[in-house]
Motif scaffolding. Structure first.
Motif, PDB file in Angstrom:
ATOM      1  N   UNK A 237       0.862  -1.188   0.000  1.00  0.00           N
ATOM      2  CA  UNK A 237       0.000   0.000   0.000  1.00  0.00           C
ATOM      3  C   UNK A 237       0.893   1.231   0.000  1.00  0.00           C
ATOM      4  N   UNK A 238       0.390   2.322  -0.560  1.00  0.00           N
ATOM      5  CA  UNK A 238       1.204   3.544  -0.519  1.00  0.00           C
ATOM      6  C   UNK A 238       1.246   4.101   0.907  1.00  0.00           C
ATOM      7  N   UNK A 239       0.101   4.159   1.549  1.00  0.00           N
ATOM      8  CA  UNK A 239       0.032   4.675   2.919  1.00  0.00           C
ATOM      9  C   UNK A 239       0.073   3.515   3.906  1.00  0.00           C
ATOM     10  N   UNK A 240       0.590   3.769   5.116  1.00  0.00           N
ATOM     11  CA  UNK A 240       0.588   2.693   6.112  1.00  0.00           C
ATOM     12  C   UNK A 240      -0.834   2.286   6.493  1.00  0.00           C
ATOM     13  N   UNK A 241      -1.036   1.016   6.799  1.00  0.00           N
ATOM     14  CA  UNK A 241      -2.378   0.518   7.138  1.00  0.00           C
ATOM     15  C   UNK A 241      -2.607   0.571   8.645  1.00  0.00           C
ATOM     16  N   UNK A 242      -2.078   1.593   9.257  1.00  0.00           N
ATOM     17  CA  UNK A 242      -2.322   1.830  10.682  1.00  0.00           C
ATOM     18  C   UNK A 242      -2.174   3.323  10.919  1.00  0.00           C
ATOM     19  N   UNK A 243      -2.422   3.745  12.139  1.00  0.00           N
ATOM     20  CA  UNK A 243      -2.427   5.169  12.421  1.00  0.00           C
ATOM     21  C   UNK A 243      -1.071   5.598  12.979  1.00  0.00           C
ATOM     22  N   UNK A 244      -0.264   6.218  12.130  1.00  0.00           N
ATOM     23  CA  UNK A 244       1.044   6.689  12.587  1.00  0.00           C
ATOM     24  C   UNK A 244       1.003   8.202  12.794  1.00  0.00           C
ATOM     25  N   UNK A 245       0.541   8.949  11.778  1.00  0.00           N
ATOM     26  CA  UNK A 245       0.424  10.399  11.936  1.00  0.00           C
ATOM     27  C   UNK A 245      -0.627  10.931  10.962  1.00  0.00           C
ATOM     28  N   UNK A 247      -2.363  13.717  10.450  1.00  0.00           N
ATOM     29  CA  UNK A 247      -2.324  15.018   9.757  1.00  0.00           C
ATOM     30  C   UNK A 247      -1.536  14.991   8.447  1.00  0.00           C
ATOM     31  N   UNK A 248      -0.611  14.066   8.319  1.00  0.00           N
ATOM     32  CA  UNK A 248       0.133  13.932   7.072  1.00  0.00           C
ATOM     33  C   UNK A 248      -0.341  12.700   6.289  1.00  0.00           C
ATOM     34  N   UNK A 249      -1.493  12.188   6.649  1.00  0.00           N
ATOM     35  CA  UNK A 249      -2.017  10.964   6.043  1.00  0.00           C
ATOM     36  C   UNK A 249      -1.027   9.799   6.132  1.00  0.00           C
ATOM     37  N   UNK A 250      -0.331   9.743   7.231  1.00  0.00           N
ATOM     38  CA  UNK A 250       0.505   8.570   7.531  1.00  0.00           C
ATOM     39  C   UNK A 250      -0.411   7.527   8.181  1.00  0.00           C
ATOM     40  N   UNK A 251      -1.432   7.144   7.454  1.00  0.00           N
ATOM     41  CA  UNK A 251      -2.437   6.173   7.878  1.00  0.00           C
ATOM     42  C   UNK A 251      -3.372   5.937   6.696  1.00  0.00           C
ATOM     43  N   UNK A 252      -4.338   5.046   6.851  1.00  0.00           N
ATOM     44  CA  UNK A 252      -5.559   5.086   6.050  1.00  0.00           C
ATOM     45  C   UNK A 252      -6.688   5.266   7.060  1.00  0.00           C
ATOM     46  N   UNK A 253      -7.645   6.122   6.725  1.00  0.00           N
ATOM     47  CA  UNK A 253      -8.645   6.497   7.728  1.00  0.00           C
ATOM     48  C   UNK A 253      -9.522   5.312   8.135  1.00  0.00           C
ATOM     49  N   UNK A 254      -9.616   4.286   7.256  1.00  0.00           N
ATOM     50  CA  UNK A 254     -10.413   3.103   7.600  1.00  0.00           C
ATOM     51  C   UNK A 254      -9.522   1.913   7.963  1.00  0.00           C
ATOM     52  N   UNK A 255      -8.412   2.208   8.633  1.00  0.00           N
ATOM     53  CA  UNK A 255      -7.468   1.134   8.972  1.00  0.00           C
ATOM     54  C   UNK A 255      -8.092   0.080   9.888  1.00  0.00           C
ATOM     55  N   UNK A 256      -9.061   0.492  10.694  1.00  0.00           N
ATOM     56  CA  UNK A 256      -9.688  -0.485  11.593  1.00  0.00           C
ATOM     57  C   UNK A 256     -10.429  -1.556  10.787  1.00  0.00           C
ATOM     58  N   UNK A 257     -11.119  -1.118   9.732  1.00  0.00           N
ATOM     59  CA  UNK A 257     -11.830  -2.084   8.875  1.00  0.00           C
ATOM     60  C   UNK A 257     -10.846  -2.978   8.117  1.00  0.00           C
ATOM     61  N   UNK A 258      -9.740  -2.393   7.696  1.00  0.00           N
ATOM     62  CA  UNK A 258      -8.718  -3.199   7.005  1.00  0.00           C
ATOM     63  C   UNK A 258      -8.263  -4.334   7.919  1.00  0.00           C
TER      64      UNK A 258
END
Ligand SMILES: [Fe+2]
Ligand SMILES: [Fe+2]
Length: 382
Positions: A237-245, A247-258
């Protein structure tokens, strides 16, 4: 305990199960090479002098045969008449991959090939990557996408999400960039203005654009349903599949569903770009590994970094090739994959905290409200 803490605790309980961690047979070994000046100095200084010249993670995958593949991403190419520095670094990465012996089975390009989605930039990137005679698979980055909403990119590289099986491993490419909320129509932005906002680091205009989306989550579930629960899965994935940061989209907002979709599978590795830094994370049985960029090493969040983070030593401003690179992933005869950061770093004379790249914000806990602010919008995206 306040509501947010309670919610997080419950989420943690649900995701992790009864103390679940990635399978213990997937033993992680970590080899870190310290600069000789630090080795000579010893003591607490080394804590800040730590830097990952080569950082290797080994884990068993139970694949059918040994093989290798390579990752290149985050080239951020400008047209040649604007900037050739990033071109030079992309060419170097491609030459490095070309020189691998034995050759890798395939290259995964992890997105952000272009800087502003300009067709000239994408064509330039494709012409450099074309030198590689091995199989290539691509996922998009936000810099590739938001000038024409992925038209040029998909015409060159195909569907942004895909899957294939290779020697006992199911590989999945996810599109985490194309489902950004529409911040442009109401404001009558031109495509260039839309792209410009996406190309800035903070999401103050573009918002929480990184996401997998309901349709793709369902596709992921269907894709994996024919795969054994203990068989190896690698998700790019381009973005991490967890919540790192966030504000810089260092996550995917639906990581919990993933994670809900991936939870039944005991051997899942997520390999991601976008963060331009050495990263490792485990949630439940899934591990995530962040890749280097070829273009520039990312700064760290101004509020600090999560506790226990070891920051990269600040790059040498006189050496354009410092702190960036690509990744070599090897499956060896013992059915173990090694992720080797191929960082183009020469000697660095770092011996104090300020050289860590985190300045005096080392090991602060990120402000929890930053992520929570996104929470009310979370259910509204598709
Ligand atoms: Fe990037
Ligand atoms: Fe990116």
């Amino acid at each position: 305990m306040d509501e947010i803490k309670q919610e997080r605790k419950e989420m943690e309980k649900m995701l992790r199960g009864n103390g679940e961690r990635p399978d213990r047979s997937l033993g992680i070994t970590r080899r870190t090479f310290l600069h000789r000046s630090l080795l000579a100095g010893a003591g607490s200084v080394a804590a800040y002098g730590w830097f990952p010249l080569v950082n290797t993670l080994d884990f068993a995958l139970g694949a059918q045969a040994p093989f290798r593949f390579a990752w290149i991403s985050d080239n951020h190419l400008y047209p040649k008449d604007v900037n050739t520095r990033f071109v030079d670094k992309t060419v170097r990465a491609v030459k490095d991959v070309q020189a691998m012996n034995p050759a890798p089975d395939f290259l995964i390009h992890g997105g952000d090939l272009a800087q502003l989605g300009d067709p000239v930039e994408l064509d330039l990137g494709a012409s450099i990557l074309k030198e590689l005679k091995i199989r290539r698979v691509h996922i998009p980055g936000e810099h590739d996408w938001y000038l024409d909403m992925g038209q040029k990119w998909t015409s060159m590289f195909g569907q942004p999400n895909w899957t294939f099986d290779h020697k006992g491993v199911r590989f999945v490419g996810l599109d985490t960039v194309s489902r950004g909320p529409d911040y442009w129509t109401a404001k009558k932005m031109s495509p260039k203005e839309r792209m410009g906002h996406m190309a800035t680091l903070d999401g103050s205009v573009a918002g929480a654009w990184a996401g997998v989306g309901r349709d793709q989550l369902e596709w992921l579930g269907r894709t994996l349903s024919s795969w054994g629960k203990d068989q190896p899965v690698v998700v790019f994935s381009h973005n991490p599949l967890y919540e790192y940061y966030p504000p810089w989209n260092f996550w995917v907002r639906d990581w919990r569903e993933v994670h809900e979709v991936l939870k039944p599978y005991s051997n899942v590795t997520n390999i991601h770009g976008h963060t331009h830094q050495v990263l490792y994370n485990e949630i439940g049985k899934m591990r995530s590994i962040g890749m280097l960029a070829t273009s520039w090493p990312w700064p760290y969040a101004p509020e600090g970094v999560p506790a226990l983070t070891k920051c990269m030593v600040r790059v040498d401003p006189g050496d354009f090739f410092d702190g960036v690179g690509w990744s070599r992933l090897t499956m060896n005869a013992a059915a173990k994959i090694e992720n080797q950061y191929m960082m183009w770093r020469q000697d660095v004379f770092a011996d104090s905290e300020v050289d860590s790249g985190c300045a005096d914000n080392v090991n602060q806990v990120l402000h929890p409200r930053v992520a929570d602010r996104e929470w009310p919008y979370y259910g509204g995206y598709k």
